[in-house]
Design a protein around this motif. Structure first.
Motif, PDB file in Angstrom:
ATOM      1  N   PHE A  28      67.890  54.244  11.731  1.00  0.00           N
ATOM      2  CA  PHE A  28      67.734  54.238  13.075  1.00  0.00           C
ATOM      3  C   PHE A  28      68.600  55.426  13.565  1.00  0.00           C
ATOM      4  N   VAL A  29      69.920  55.732  13.256  1.00  0.00           N
ATOM      5  CA  VAL A  29      70.757  56.719  13.472  1.00  0.00           C
ATOM      6  C   VAL A  29      70.230  58.030  13.328  1.00  0.00           C
ATOM      7  N   GLY A  30      69.693  58.205  12.005  1.00  0.00           N
ATOM      8  CA  GLY A  30      69.413  59.534  11.428  1.00  0.00           C
ATOM      9  C   GLY A  30      67.934  59.930  11.674  1.00  0.00           C
ATOM     10  N   GLU A  31      67.018  59.134  11.798  1.00  0.00           N
ATOM     11  CA  GLU A  31      65.509  59.258  11.896  1.00  0.00           C
ATOM     12  C   GLU A  31      64.835  59.309  13.158  1.00  0.00           C
ATOM     13  N   ALA A  32      64.574  60.259  13.696  1.00  0.00           N
ATOM     14  CA  ALA A  32      63.924  60.182  15.052  1.00  0.00           C
ATOM     15  C   ALA A  32      62.566  59.326  15.072  1.00  0.00           C
ATOM     16  N   ALA A  33      61.902  59.407  13.974  1.00  0.00           N
ATOM     17  CA  ALA A  33      60.685  58.974  13.843  1.00  0.00           C
ATOM     18  C   ALA A  33      60.702  57.490  13.766  1.00  0.00           C
ATOM     19  N   PHE A  34      61.827  56.880  12.974  1.00  0.00           N
ATOM     20  CA  PHE A  34      62.121  55.615  12.822  1.00  0.00           C
ATOM     21  C   PHE A  34      62.248  54.903  14.200  1.00  0.00           C
ATOM     22  N   ARG A  35      63.250  55.754  15.029  1.00  0.00           N
ATOM     23  CA  ARG A  35      63.527  55.140  16.417  1.00  0.00           C
ATOM     24  C   ARG A  35      62.266  54.965  17.250  1.00  0.00           C
ATOM     25  N   GLN A  36      61.412  56.125  17.106  1.00  0.00           N
ATOM     26  CA  GLN A  36      60.285  55.990  17.841  1.00  0.00           C
ATOM     27  C   GLN A  36      59.486  54.675  17.337  1.00  0.00           C
ATOM     28  N   LEU A  37      59.282  54.372  16.245  1.00  0.00           N
ATOM     29  CA  LEU A  37      58.542  53.401  15.747  1.00  0.00           C
ATOM     30  C   LEU A  37      59.150  51.875  16.128  1.00  0.00           C
ATOM     31  N   VAL A  38      60.560  52.105  16.325  1.00  0.00           N
ATOM     32  CA  VAL A  38      61.085  50.760  16.678  1.00  0.00           C
ATOM     33  C   VAL A  38      60.544  50.524  18.118  1.00  0.00           C
ATOM     34  N   LEU A  39      60.715  51.613  18.912  1.00  0.00           N
ATOM     35  CA  LEU A  39      60.355  51.581  20.338  1.00  0.00           C
ATOM     36  C   LEU A  39      58.747  50.952  20.368  1.00  0.00           C
ATOM     37  N   LEU A  40      57.898  51.683  19.750  1.00  0.00           N
ATOM     38  CA  LEU A  40      56.680  51.407  19.636  1.00  0.00           C
ATOM     39  C   LEU A  40      56.287  49.752  19.144  1.00  0.00           C
ATOM     40  N   ASN A  41      57.377  49.421  18.312  1.00  0.00           N
ATOM     41  CA  ASN A  41      57.242  47.917  17.849  1.00  0.00           C
ATOM     42  C   ASN A  41      57.739  46.997  18.934  1.00  0.00           C
ATOM     43  N   ALA A  42      58.711  47.681  19.807  1.00  0.00           N
ATOM     44  CA  ALA A  42      59.360  46.572  20.826  1.00  0.00           C
ATOM     45  C   ALA A  42      58.335  46.469  22.123  1.00  0.00           C
ATOM     46  N   VAL A  43      57.222  47.381  22.041  1.00  0.00           N
ATOM     47  CA  VAL A  43      56.153  47.421  23.028  1.00  0.00           C
ATOM     48  C   VAL A  43      55.087  46.383  22.737  1.00  0.00           C
ATOM     49  N   LEU A  44      54.633  46.870  21.277  1.00  0.00           N
ATOM     50  CA  LEU A  44      53.478  46.221  20.725  1.00  0.00           C
ATOM     51  C   LEU A  44      53.616  44.813  20.346  1.00  0.00           C
ATOM     52  N   ILE A  45      54.632  44.503  19.788  1.00  0.00           N
ATOM     53  CA  ILE A  45      54.999  43.211  19.279  1.00  0.00           C
ATOM     54  C   ILE A  45      55.093  42.119  20.297  1.00  0.00           C
ATOM     55  N   PRO A  46      55.652  42.255  21.372  1.00  0.00           N
ATOM     56  CA  PRO A  46      55.596  41.301  22.534  1.00  0.00           C
ATOM     57  C   PRO A  46      54.488  41.313  23.336  1.00  0.00           C
ATOM     58  N   LEU A  47      53.745  42.660  23.390  1.00  0.00           N
ATOM     59  CA  LEU A  47      52.487  42.529  24.194  1.00  0.00           C
ATOM     60  C   LEU A  47      51.536  41.609  23.321  1.00  0.00           C
ATOM     61  N   SER A  48      51.616  41.534  22.018  1.00  0.00           N
ATOM     62  CA  SER A  48      50.630  40.781  21.146  1.00  0.00           C
ATOM     63  C   SER A  48      50.672  39.348  21.528  1.00  0.00           C
ATOM     64  N   PHE A  49      51.798  38.863  21.889  1.00  0.00           N
ATOM     65  CA  PHE A  49      51.833  37.288  22.579  1.00  0.00           C
ATOM     66  C   PHE A  49      51.221  36.954  23.595  1.00  0.00           C
ATOM     67  N   PHE A  50      50.724  38.233  24.191  1.00  0.00           N
ATOM     68  CA  PHE A  50      50.083  37.845  25.642  1.00  0.00           C
ATOM     69  C   PHE A  50      48.566  38.107  25.463  1.00  0.00           C
ATOM     70  N   LEU A  51      48.058  38.516  24.462  1.00  0.00           N
ATOM     71  CA  LEU A  51      46.736  39.031  24.240  1.00  0.00           C
ATOM     72  C   LEU A  51      46.023  37.495  23.882  1.00  0.00           C
ATOM     73  N   PRO A  52      44.870  37.546  24.694  1.00  0.00           N
ATOM     74  CA  PRO A  52      44.150  36.126  24.024  1.00  0.00           C
ATOM     75  C   PRO A  52      43.465  36.227  22.659  1.00  0.00           C
ATOM     76  N   VAL A  53      44.171  36.000  21.734  1.00  0.00           N
ATOM     77  CA  VAL A  53      43.723  36.397  20.312  1.00  0.00           C
ATOM     78  C   VAL A  53      44.103  35.235  19.320  1.00  0.00           C
ATOM     79  N   SER A  54      43.433  34.973  18.574  1.00  0.00           N
ATOM     80  CA  SER A  54      43.609  33.888  17.497  1.00  0.00           C
ATOM     81  C   SER A  54      45.035  34.125  16.709  1.00  0.00           C
ATOM     82  N   ARG A  55      45.652  33.084  16.104  1.00  0.00           N
ATOM     83  CA  ARG A  55      46.717  33.329  15.495  1.00  0.00           C
ATOM     84  C   ARG A  55      46.531  34.248  14.203  1.00  0.00           C
TER      85      ARG A  55
END
Length: 120
Positions: A28-55
């Protein structure tokens, strides 16, 4: 056998957890790409809970996101190892780094495909 492999049982689990946290912090401290992926995951994973999809579909959406984080950690480890061995330019070093980058490209493509297929 490595002298660093001497612990067993609960002590080994505690040590392994500490090493894992240190690795996550270093990424997280040394890799910008990792921080960007954490941000992407912080958006997509919570979003997935609001989608009308199966488990199962929800699990696949989350797993695709987490896989990209895993691949980035491995890619960063490859890059650090290659740089530790030598900073000199060498075709094998380039290949190792390029293959790590290609693995991450495939993981990101997987996110796009999985999310696209499930949502369309």
């Amino acid at each position: 056998m490595s002298p660093f492999k001497g612990h067993s049982g609960f002590k080994r689990i505690v040590n392994a957890a500490g090493y894992s946290m240190a690795g996550l912090k270093a990424a997280f401290v040394g890799e910008a790409a990792f921080r960007q992926l954490v941000l992407l995951n912080a958006v997509l994973i919570p979003l997935s809970f609001f989608l009308p999809v199966s488990r199962v579909e929800h699990a696949v959406l989350v797993l695709a996101c987490l896989l990209a984080l895993i691949v980035e950690l491995v890619n960063s480890a490859i890059e650090a190892t290659v740089d530790r061995i030598s900073l000199e330019r060498h075709p094998l070093s380039k290949n190792a780094k390029d293959m790590g980058s290609a693995a991450q490209f495939v993981a990101l493509t997987l996110i796009a495909l999985v999310w696209g297929i499930i949502l369309i």
